[in-house]
Write an enzyme that holds these catalytic residues in place. Structure first.
Site, PDB file in Angstrom:
ATOM      1  N   CYS A 181      21.745  15.778   1.993  1.00 19.19           N
ATOM      2  CA  CYS A 181      21.269  16.892   2.821  1.00 19.19           C
ATOM      3  C   CYS A 181      19.949  16.584   3.530  1.00 19.19           C
ATOM      4  CB  CYS A 181      21.155  18.161   1.989  1.00 19.19           C
ATOM      5  SG  CYS A 181      22.688  18.582   1.149  1.00 19.19           S
TER       6      CYS A 181
ATOM      7  N   HIS B 114      16.451  22.734   5.616  1.00 18.91           N
ATOM      8  CA  HIS B 114      17.852  22.558   5.259  1.00 18.91           C
ATOM      9  C   HIS B 114      18.430  23.904   4.841  1.00 18.91           C
ATOM     10  CE1 HIS B 114      21.529  21.297   3.535  1.00 18.91           C
ATOM     11  NE2 HIS B 114      21.145  21.446   2.277  1.00 18.91           N
TER      12      HIS B 114
ATOM     13  N   ASN C  79      26.263  25.777   3.636  1.00 23.02           N
ATOM     14  CA  ASN C  79      25.516  24.522   3.534  1.00 23.02           C
ATOM     15  C   ASN C  79      26.372  23.390   4.107  1.00 23.02           C
ATOM     16  OD1 ASN C  79      24.259  22.178   2.729  1.00 23.02           O
ATOM     17  ND2 ASN C  79      23.850  22.866   0.637  1.00 23.02           N
TER      18      ASN C  79
HETATM   19  O1  UT7 Z   1      22.314  21.031  -0.346  1.00 25.87           O
HETATM   20  C1  UT7 Z   1      21.752  20.662  -1.560  1.00 25.87           C
HETATM   21  C2  UT7 Z   1      20.818  21.647  -2.016  1.00 25.87           C
HETATM   22  N1  UT7 Z   1      21.504  22.602  -2.858  1.00 25.87           N
HETATM   23  C3  UT7 Z   1      20.860  23.688  -3.168  1.00 25.87           C
HETATM   24  O2  UT7 Z   1      19.778  23.892  -2.691  1.00 25.87           O
HETATM   25  C4  UT7 Z   1      21.465  24.642  -4.177  1.00 25.87           C
HETATM   26  C5  UT7 Z   1      20.376  25.154  -5.071  1.00 25.87           C
HETATM   27  N2  UT7 Z   1      20.812  26.127  -6.046  1.00 25.87           N
HETATM   28  C6  UT7 Z   1      21.201  27.362  -5.703  1.00 25.87           C
HETATM   29  O3  UT7 Z   1      21.220  27.711  -4.543  1.00 25.87           O
HETATM   30  C7  UT7 Z   1      21.553  28.327  -6.807  1.00 25.87           C
HETATM   31  O4  UT7 Z   1      21.155  27.785  -8.052  1.00 25.87           O
HETATM   32  C8  UT7 Z   1      23.053  28.706  -6.848  1.00 25.87           C
HETATM   33  C9  UT7 Z   1      23.408  29.534  -5.641  1.00 25.87           C
HETATM   34  C10 UT7 Z   1      23.883  27.423  -6.850  1.00 25.87           C
HETATM   35  C11 UT7 Z   1      23.382  29.504  -8.101  1.00 25.87           C
HETATM   36  O5  UT7 Z   1      22.583  30.660  -8.159  1.00 25.87           O
HETATM   37  P1  UT7 Z   1      21.883  31.056  -9.528  1.00 25.87           P
HETATM   38  O6  UT7 Z   1      21.173  32.308  -9.273  1.00 25.87           O
HETATM   39  O7  UT7 Z   1      21.071  29.862  -9.971  1.00 25.87           O
HETATM   40  O8  UT7 Z   1      23.121  31.339 -10.463  1.00 25.87           O
HETATM   41  P2  UT7 Z   1      23.540  30.598 -11.827  1.00 25.87           P
HETATM   42  O9  UT7 Z   1      24.013  29.222 -11.554  1.00 25.87           O
HETATM   43  O10 UT7 Z   1      22.452  30.791 -12.830  1.00 25.87           O
HETATM   44  O11 UT7 Z   1      24.775  31.473 -12.266  1.00 25.87           O
HETATM   45  C12 UT7 Z   1      24.591  32.858 -12.607  1.00 25.87           C
HETATM   46  C13 UT7 Z   1      25.937  33.444 -12.983  1.00 25.87           C
HETATM   47  C14 UT7 Z   1      26.680  32.612 -14.036  1.00 25.87           C
HETATM   48  O12 UT7 Z   1      27.357  33.520 -14.895  1.00 25.87           O
HETATM   49  P3  UT7 Z   1      26.730  33.877 -16.338  1.00 25.87           P
HETATM   50  O13 UT7 Z   1      26.637  32.576 -17.056  1.00 25.87           O
HETATM   51  O14 UT7 Z   1      25.406  34.509 -16.061  1.00 25.87           O
HETATM   52  O15 UT7 Z   1      27.743  34.811 -16.908  1.00 25.87           O
HETATM   53  C15 UT7 Z   1      27.710  31.877 -13.208  1.00 25.87           C
HETATM   54  O16 UT7 Z   1      28.866  31.578 -13.962  1.00 25.87           O
HETATM   55  O17 UT7 Z   1      26.766  33.480 -11.831  1.00 25.87           O
HETATM   56  C16 UT7 Z   1      28.037  32.890 -12.153  1.00 25.87           C
HETATM   57  N3  UT7 Z   1      28.593  32.292 -10.935  1.00 25.87           N
HETATM   58  C17 UT7 Z   1      29.387  32.974 -10.084  1.00 25.87           C
HETATM   59  N4  UT7 Z   1      29.853  34.235 -10.113  1.00 25.87           N
HETATM   60  C18 UT7 Z   1      30.620  34.620  -9.075  1.00 25.87           C
HETATM   61  C19 UT7 Z   1      28.406  31.036 -10.453  1.00 25.87           C
HETATM   62  N5  UT7 Z   1      29.060  30.899  -9.294  1.00 25.87           N
HETATM   63  C20 UT7 Z   1      29.667  32.077  -9.049  1.00 25.87           C
HETATM   64  C21 UT7 Z   1      30.495  32.545  -7.999  1.00 25.87           C
HETATM   65  N6  UT7 Z   1      30.934  33.814  -8.048  1.00 25.87           N
HETATM   66  N7  UT7 Z   1      30.813  31.765  -6.941  1.00 25.87           N
END
Ligand code: UT7
Length: 326
Positions: free
Chosen positions: A120, A253, A283
């Site tokens: 990225c 980005h 993204n």
């Molecule tokens: O291009 C490279 C750069 N990439 C990035 O910059 C990505 C950086 N990271 C992020 O943007 C965020 O960490 C994410 C968007 C990927 C995730 O957001 P988060 O607030 O960190 O969520 P999380 O991973 O802590 O997940 C929270 C909850 C989990 O459920 P539990 O364990 O709390 O029950 C996940 O299983 O959200 C759940 N979850 C979803 N639920 C519905 C994860 N993906 C999904 C989904 N739909 N698509």
């Protein structure tokens, strides 16, 4: 005699097909037994839709379309170009490079053409390299392209990643100039963090060896991204001899609107200076910054003379920034 500077003289972009909204994507994933929702995706990322290329559409086709548009905006022809650099992690093939395939499609052989792999951060890496080559006299007019078909490396059973990415391409024409131009650029990597965002597979003896899909520790990437996007922004603005308040437009980005806004707050750059396209494009990895730049130029926000701060961050772990006067 060599010119001292390089300038962006045209931009273009290309998005394949119709956008796929979050509700439609959630419906498709539900058919696989994967649960997600528009509400979760919008709240956590700001993404509302993405473009997904048809199976027969290649990265080089997207890049070629964006390149043609950038050339038209610059009032130039393919024959005016003596350097093509393509930033991509989803090339058509192992080799030749996507840059060579785009050069073939544009129909003017002879100049240098190669790909840059910095995920990225790829576009800011490529732009910085092209700027250096123009300033040393190694090239006069470059096409710098970010093009991706990330949909091909997504695990559609992993809702934590597959909702985040999209396909597309953006391009700029960079030309030798007596006026700046690219004012400064700074590139970094920390290979010790390779494990937080990777596609750990490759072709070996004719078969895919390893895991061919993207994996990510989202929270680790989030935290590191906010930290390095702030530090490299300060570094490049200082290198250009400017103040943060001189920045007219911030084009980071486009991964997550929360990362962009958190970075903007840390840099005291108000939200109305931050160009956001992640809602429309999701993204698109190396394509995200040139896509956003092209949108902001075409809708009249970015004008001649504006200072534009572009930043990349992603797998490697890599990050970098380019400060340009348009
Ligand atoms: O291009 C490279 C750069 N990439 C990035 O910059 C990505 C950086 N990271 C992020 O943007 C965020 O960490 C994410 C968007 C990927 C995730 O957001 P988060 O607030 O960190 O969520 P999380 O991973 O802590 O997940 C929270 C909850 C989990 O459920 P539990 O364990 O709390 O029950 C996940 O299983 O959200 C759940 N979850 C979803 N639920 C519905 C994860 N993906 C999904 C989904 N739909 N698509």
């Amino acid at each position: 005699m060599t010119s001292r500077y390089s300038r962006i003289v045209g931009t273009g972009s290309y998005l394949p097909g119709d956008p796929v909204g979050n509700d439609e994507l959630a419906r498709r994933l539900a058919e696989r037994g994967i649960e997600t929702s528009d509400q979760w995706i919008v709240e956590r990322t700001g993404i509302r839709q993405r473009h997904i290329a048809d199976p027969d559409v290649t990265c080089s086709q997207l890049g070629t379309a964006a390149a043609r548009e950038a050339l038209a905006a610059a009032g130039l022809n393919p024959g005016d170009i003596d350097l093509i650099i393509v930033a991509t992690s989803t090339p058509d093939w192992v080799f030749p490079s996507t840059a060579c395939l785009i050069q073939k499609a544009l129909g003017h052989p002879g100049g240098a053409a190669f790909d840059v792999q910095a995920v990225c951060s790829g576009f800011v890496y490529a732009l910085s390299i092209a700027d250096s080559m123009i300033r040393t006299g190694a090239a006069r007019r470059a096409l710098v392209i970010g093009a991706e078909v990330f949909s091909r490396i997504l695990d559609w059973n992993d809702r934590g990643t597959c909702v985040l990415f999209g396909d597309g391409a953006g391009a700029v024409v960079l030309s030798a100039s007596d006026e700046p131009g690219i004012l400064a650029s700074r590139l970094h990597a920390d290979g010790s963090q390779e494990g937080i965002l990777r596609t750990p597979g490759h072709v070996s003896r004719g078969v895919v060896d390893g895991h061919p899909f993207l994996t990510m520790d989202g929270q680790a990437v989030f935290k590191l991204a906010v930290t390095v996007l702030e530090s490299v922004a300060r570094e490049v603005v200082q290198a250009a001899g400017l103040q943060m308040s001189d920045v007219d437009w911030f084009i980071p980005h486009q991964a997550n609107v929360r990362i962009m806004q958190a970075t903007g707050r840390r840099l005291r750059l108000p939200n109305d200076k931050v160009v956001v396209t992640v809602d429309r494009h999701a993204n698109t990895s190396a394509a995200s910054v040139p896509l956003a730049l092209d949108v902001a130029i075409r809708d009249g926000r970015v004008r001649a003379g504006d200072h534009v701060l572009m930043e990349g961050v992603g797998g490697g772990f890599t990050w970098g920034a380019v400060l340009a006067r348009m």
